[in-house]
Scaffold this active site. Sequence first.
Site, PDB file in Angstrom:
ATOM      1  N   ASN A  28      14.769  10.202  28.807  1.00  0.00           N
ATOM      2  CA  ASN A  28      12.641  10.946  29.311  1.00  0.00           C
ATOM      3  C   ASN A  28      12.635  10.944  27.311  1.00  0.00           C
ATOM      4  O   ASN A  28      12.752  12.720  27.228  1.00  0.00           O
ATOM      5  CB  ASN A  28      12.944  11.929  29.868  1.00  0.00           C
ATOM      6  CG  ASN A  28      11.082  12.365  30.030  1.00  0.00           C
ATOM      7  OD1 ASN A  28      10.666  12.194  29.411  1.00  0.00           O
ATOM      8  ND2 ASN A  28      11.317  13.536  31.216  1.00  0.00           N
ATOM      9  N   TRP A  29      11.676  10.774  27.090  1.00  0.00           N
ATOM     10  CA  TRP A  29      11.494  11.009  25.767  1.00  0.00           C
ATOM     11  C   TRP A  29      10.283  12.517  26.071  1.00  0.00           C
ATOM     12  O   TRP A  29       9.630  12.784  24.598  1.00  0.00           O
ATOM     13  CB  TRP A  29      10.555   9.978  24.656  1.00  0.00           C
ATOM     14  CG  TRP A  29      11.546   8.979  24.164  1.00  0.00           C
ATOM     15  CD1 TRP A  29      13.268   8.870  24.969  1.00  0.00           C
ATOM     16  CD2 TRP A  29      11.357   7.808  22.870  1.00  0.00           C
ATOM     17  NE1 TRP A  29      13.401   7.909  23.718  1.00  0.00           N
ATOM     18  CE2 TRP A  29      12.172   7.015  23.064  1.00  0.00           C
ATOM     19  CE3 TRP A  29       9.867   7.812  22.362  1.00  0.00           C
ATOM     20  CZ2 TRP A  29      12.806   6.322  22.359  1.00  0.00           C
ATOM     21  CZ3 TRP A  29      10.464   6.523  21.293  1.00  0.00           C
ATOM     22  CH2 TRP A  29      11.316   5.681  21.515  1.00  0.00           C
ATOM     23  N   HIS A  50       9.469  14.779  38.112  1.00  0.00           N
ATOM     24  CA  HIS A  50       9.638  15.850  37.471  1.00  0.00           C
ATOM     25  C   HIS A  50       9.627  17.325  37.385  1.00  0.00           C
ATOM     26  O   HIS A  50       8.375  17.520  37.382  1.00  0.00           O
ATOM     27  CB  HIS A  50       9.693  15.407  35.373  1.00  0.00           C
ATOM     28  CG  HIS A  50      10.619  15.946  34.303  1.00  0.00           C
ATOM     29  ND1 HIS A  50       9.973  17.348  34.123  1.00  0.00           N
ATOM     30  CD2 HIS A  50      11.311  15.624  34.403  1.00  0.00           C
ATOM     31  CE1 HIS A  50      10.546  17.545  33.339  1.00  0.00           C
ATOM     32  NE2 HIS A  50      12.012  16.614  33.368  1.00  0.00           N
ATOM     33  N   GLU A 108       8.905  19.886  35.464  1.00  0.00           N
ATOM     34  CA  GLU A 108       7.774  19.759  34.970  1.00  0.00           C
ATOM     35  C   GLU A 108       6.120  19.550  35.139  1.00  0.00           C
ATOM     36  O   GLU A 108       5.194  20.483  34.680  1.00  0.00           O
ATOM     37  CB  GLU A 108       7.403  18.543  33.176  1.00  0.00           C
ATOM     38  CG  GLU A 108       8.654  19.679  31.666  1.00  0.00           C
ATOM     39  CD  GLU A 108       9.597  19.115  30.979  1.00  0.00           C
ATOM     40  OE1 GLU A 108       8.742  17.906  30.562  1.00  0.00           O
ATOM     41  OE2 GLU A 108      10.655  19.204  30.662  1.00  0.00           O
ATOM     42  N   GLU A 114      18.230  17.057  39.173  1.00  0.00           N
ATOM     43  CA  GLU A 114      17.152  17.789  37.875  1.00  0.00           C
ATOM     44  C   GLU A 114      17.550  19.532  38.155  1.00  0.00           C
ATOM     45  O   GLU A 114      15.921  19.917  37.658  1.00  0.00           O
ATOM     46  CB  GLU A 114      16.514  17.348  36.694  1.00  0.00           C
ATOM     47  CG  GLU A 114      16.932  16.207  36.269  1.00  0.00           C
ATOM     48  CD  GLU A 114      15.712  16.055  35.632  1.00  0.00           C
ATOM     49  OE1 GLU A 114      16.029  14.977  34.022  1.00  0.00           O
ATOM     50  OE2 GLU A 114      14.281  16.174  35.119  1.00  0.00           O
ATOM     51  N   GLY A 158      16.158  21.372  29.185  1.00  0.00           N
ATOM     52  CA  GLY A 158      15.811  21.994  28.006  1.00  0.00           C
ATOM     53  C   GLY A 158      15.959  23.065  27.399  1.00  0.00           C
ATOM     54  O   GLY A 158      15.990  24.121  26.131  1.00  0.00           O
ATOM     55  N   SER A 195      20.248  19.623  29.824  1.00  0.00           N
ATOM     56  CA  SER A 195      21.051  19.841  29.040  1.00  0.00           C
ATOM     57  C   SER A 195      22.175  18.839  28.932  1.00  0.00           C
ATOM     58  O   SER A 195      23.107  19.067  28.552  1.00  0.00           O
ATOM     59  CB  SER A 195      21.146  21.237  28.492  1.00  0.00           C
ATOM     60  OG  SER A 195      19.924  22.230  28.766  1.00  0.00           O
ATOM     61  N   GLY A 227      17.055  14.416  28.295  1.00  0.00           N
ATOM     62  CA  GLY A 227      15.522  14.101  27.908  1.00  0.00           C
ATOM     63  C   GLY A 227      16.093  14.489  26.027  1.00  0.00           C
ATOM     64  O   GLY A 227      15.457  13.605  25.525  1.00  0.00           O
ATOM     65  N   GLY A 228      16.206  15.368  25.555  1.00  0.00           N
ATOM     66  CA  GLY A 228      16.212  16.248  23.990  1.00  0.00           C
ATOM     67  C   GLY A 228      17.360  15.443  23.625  1.00  0.00           C
ATOM     68  O   GLY A 228      17.131  14.443  21.992  1.00  0.00           O
TER      69      GLY A 228
HETATM   70  C1  PEP Z   1      14.157  15.431  30.963  1.00  0.00           C
HETATM   71  O1  PEP Z   1      13.439  16.950  30.626  1.00  0.00           O
HETATM   72  O2  PEP Z   1      15.067  15.261  32.128  1.00  0.00           O
HETATM   73  C2  PEP Z   1      16.275  16.733  31.029  1.00  0.00           C
HETATM   74  C3  PEP Z   1      16.615  16.039  31.370  1.00  0.00           C
HETATM   75  O3  PEP Z   1      15.711  17.367  29.352  1.00  0.00           O
HETATM   76  P1  PEP Z   1      16.918  18.326  28.381  1.00  0.00           P
HETATM   77  O4  PEP Z   1      17.662  16.887  28.741  1.00  0.00           O
HETATM   78  O5  PEP Z   1      16.552  17.455  27.526  1.00  0.00           O
HETATM   79  O6  PEP Z   1      17.594  19.207  29.236  1.00  0.00           O
END
Ligand code: PEP
Length: 252
Positions: free
Chosen positions: A9-10, A97, A99, A169, A175, A215, A236-237
Amino acid sequence: MRKKIVAGNWKMNKSFSEAEKLITDIADALDDVNLRGTEVVLCPPSLYLEMAMDVAFESNFKVGAQNIYPEDSGAFTGEISPMMLKELNVAYCIIGHSERRKYFLETNEFLQRKVDALLKHDIRPIFCCGEVLPEREANQHFEVVKKQVEESLFHLPVEAFKKVIIAYEPVWAIGTGVTATMEQAQEMHAYIRGLIATKYNRQTADGTTILYGGSCNGKNARELFSQPDVDGGLIGGASLKTEEFLQIVTSF
Ligand code: PEP
C-alpha cells in the site's frame, strides 16, 4: 490451499517518475526470485494505475487500487469508480483502511456498498479491519473486529464472499514501528477465520486469505508469516523500498 498474498500500500507517496522507477525496480527484482506461489500486489496512487498496469503486463505482480466510490458513474467530484478500474484490468482494491475510516469518516455500512460495487465488477476487495489502541487496552478488540467484518461483509452470499481478502491491521501498529506480536496476530486471524466458519462453513473459512498489516518489515515478516492463520501481509512503509519489500515477499 488458500492463496498467500503480499500487497504493498503505497498510500499518497512518490512523484510519477519515482513511482515508475520503484515499480520497474520491483518488477525486475521479482524476475529473479522464486515466489513459490505468493501473489504480489502493488497498490499505487490512482493516477499511477495505468502506468503500473503497463509494467505489470509483462511482470510477476498484480495491481490494486487504494479506493473507489461505490457507484459506476455520476456526480461524485474527485472520485473514481470500480468500472474505471475494471477498464484498466485492475485486480484488487483496498477498502476500509483505518486512514479512510479516520480521515474520511467511512463507516461499516458505507464499506458494505464498496464491497458490493467492487464485486459487481469482479475486482477483489482487500478489506481492512482492526482496533485502535484504547479498544485493545479495554479488551474490546475481538468485538470491534467482529462488528467490522459482520457489518461490511456478512451480507454476501458465500460465492461472493470467497472473492474477499481480509487484512487485519491493528491501528496502533500502522506506521508506528510497533508490530503486533506473532501471537497477537495469530490469535486475531484464527478468531476471524472462526467467524467465517460460523457464518458460512469451515471450507470457506479455510479458503479465505487473511493478511496482517501494521509495521510489517523485512525483519519481522518471516515470524509473522510463519503463523498458521497469517496468509501474508498488507505492507505500507516497507513497500516503498525495493530491497525490503523483496525480503518480505520471499518470507514464506
Ligand atoms: C498500511 O497502511 O496498510 C500499513 C500496514 O502501514 P505500515 O506497514 O507502514 O504500518
